[in-house]
Design an enzyme around this catalytic site. Sequence first.
Site, PDB file in Angstrom:
ATOM      1  N   SER A 145      33.155  59.877  -0.527  1.00 38.84           N
ATOM      2  CA  SER A 145      34.439  60.476  -0.870  1.00 38.84           C
ATOM      3  C   SER A 145      35.583  59.591  -0.346  1.00 38.84           C
ATOM      4  O   SER A 145      35.617  58.398  -0.642  1.00 38.84           O
ATOM      5  CB  SER A 145      34.490  61.898  -0.306  1.00 38.84           C
ATOM      6  OG  SER A 145      35.617  62.587  -0.751  1.00 38.84           O
ATOM      7  N   ASP A 312      31.734  65.971 -11.205  1.00 40.18           N
ATOM      8  CA  ASP A 312      32.788  65.710 -10.226  1.00 40.18           C
ATOM      9  C   ASP A 312      34.124  65.533 -10.951  1.00 40.18           C
ATOM     10  O   ASP A 312      34.289  64.594 -11.734  1.00 40.18           O
ATOM     11  CB  ASP A 312      32.445  64.445  -9.426  1.00 40.18           C
ATOM     12  CG  ASP A 312      33.331  64.241  -8.212  1.00 40.18           C
ATOM     13  OD1 ASP A 312      34.442  64.805  -8.176  1.00 40.18           O
ATOM     14  OD2 ASP A 312      32.913  63.505  -7.293  1.00 40.18           O
ATOM     15  N   HIS A 345      31.917  67.603  -6.790  1.00 39.73           N
ATOM     16  CA  HIS A 345      32.182  66.591  -5.766  1.00 39.73           C
ATOM     17  C   HIS A 345      31.416  66.857  -4.468  1.00 39.73           C
ATOM     18  O   HIS A 345      31.046  65.929  -3.756  1.00 39.73           O
ATOM     19  CB  HIS A 345      33.684  66.511  -5.480  1.00 39.73           C
ATOM     20  CG  HIS A 345      34.030  65.452  -4.484  1.00 39.73           C
ATOM     21  ND1 HIS A 345      33.797  64.116  -4.726  1.00 39.73           N
ATOM     22  CD2 HIS A 345      34.550  65.527  -3.233  1.00 39.73           C
ATOM     23  CE1 HIS A 345      34.171  63.409  -3.664  1.00 39.73           C
ATOM     24  NE2 HIS A 345      34.625  64.244  -2.742  1.00 39.73           N
TER      25      HIS A 345
END
Length: 374
Positions: A145, A312, A345
């Site tokens: 991330s 995502d 995500h």
Amino acid sequence: MGDARRYLDLPSPFPMKRGGELHGAHVAYETWGTLNAARDNAVLVLTGLSPSAHMTSCDEDPSPGWWQDMAGPGKAIDTDRWFAICVNSLGSDKGSTGPASLDPATGEPYRLSFPELALEDVANAAHAVVASLGITQLACLIGCSMGGMSALAYMLLHPGSVRAHISVDTAPQAQPFAIAIRSLQREAIRLDRHWNEGVYDDANYPDIGMSIARKLGVITYRSAMEWNGRFARIRLDPEQREDEPFGREFQVESYLEGHARRFVRTFDPNCYLYLSRASDWFDIAEYGHGSVQEGLKRICIEQAMVIGVSTDILFPLQQQEQIAEGLQAAGAKVEFVALDSPQGHDAFLVDIEHYSPAIGGFLNRLAAAPSPRW
């Protein structure tokens, strides 16, 4: 319970990318496993926005870490084989110097006097930790991330310091959708009257702003598919509903409220603002004359695995493809893994069943076939 956290004093002054410098700053980190005699079995993990350096449990701190099922003896990041390092981002409040820390010049918390933070600063602070351990080249750098963006900065700013890279659910630059969401999260915090231009305390704390910011985050970390599957339109039982106009009525609302409540007082609002904005600012195209591909082509590593997930919406699969193509164009041998997890995500944190074989397989192949040093 003991504390496995260690600290590195950063060079003083520590210059920041966007101007200003830190004096007497430090970063928190943890390590697992043993560094071998050649010092070539080190794996560095850079985290998302909110985690601490406690990636997985250890003897000194047996509490579960944020990637508990991914790292440890015999796991994908096998600490019997690798010397694993996890660094808490500069600017965070989990042991590293950030807006919540005391400014040595005043003895008061920095708050908004903390210099503007860039992910390049996060990368340079992490590199200082690695260098302090006597490691000149990482066997592998793993970035998740926000940490994936910090990892790209790390490899650009410190050429030759990384042999292989695992890029997990990240981006070479923030897309407008991700910027828009983070901008709203920051606005929710800033509009809370208790935020008070960054001057708050336990008695007057921006709970509502942080709660809304967290709910927005949780909504975007998962996918519509998962929300439908878990909650549909199920309503709360009458006794669970709020007795007020427009109060919570659906199960999904109650779920978000629980998430927010657990998060609100565990992360400093000013640190959240700084790291969130640093994520928006990061753009690898700055290193490639305005081109993402040219920026990525400046990264010199031997091999990489780029992992993304089709659901995502914050860091879409197309951005993972961009990273894979760019690293390949730079001469790396690249494996691209597109997963179909419904978890969006957050999949890298919860869908260990699919992420673990990919990450573990790549690291096993890396260990089995050591490349000659450059």
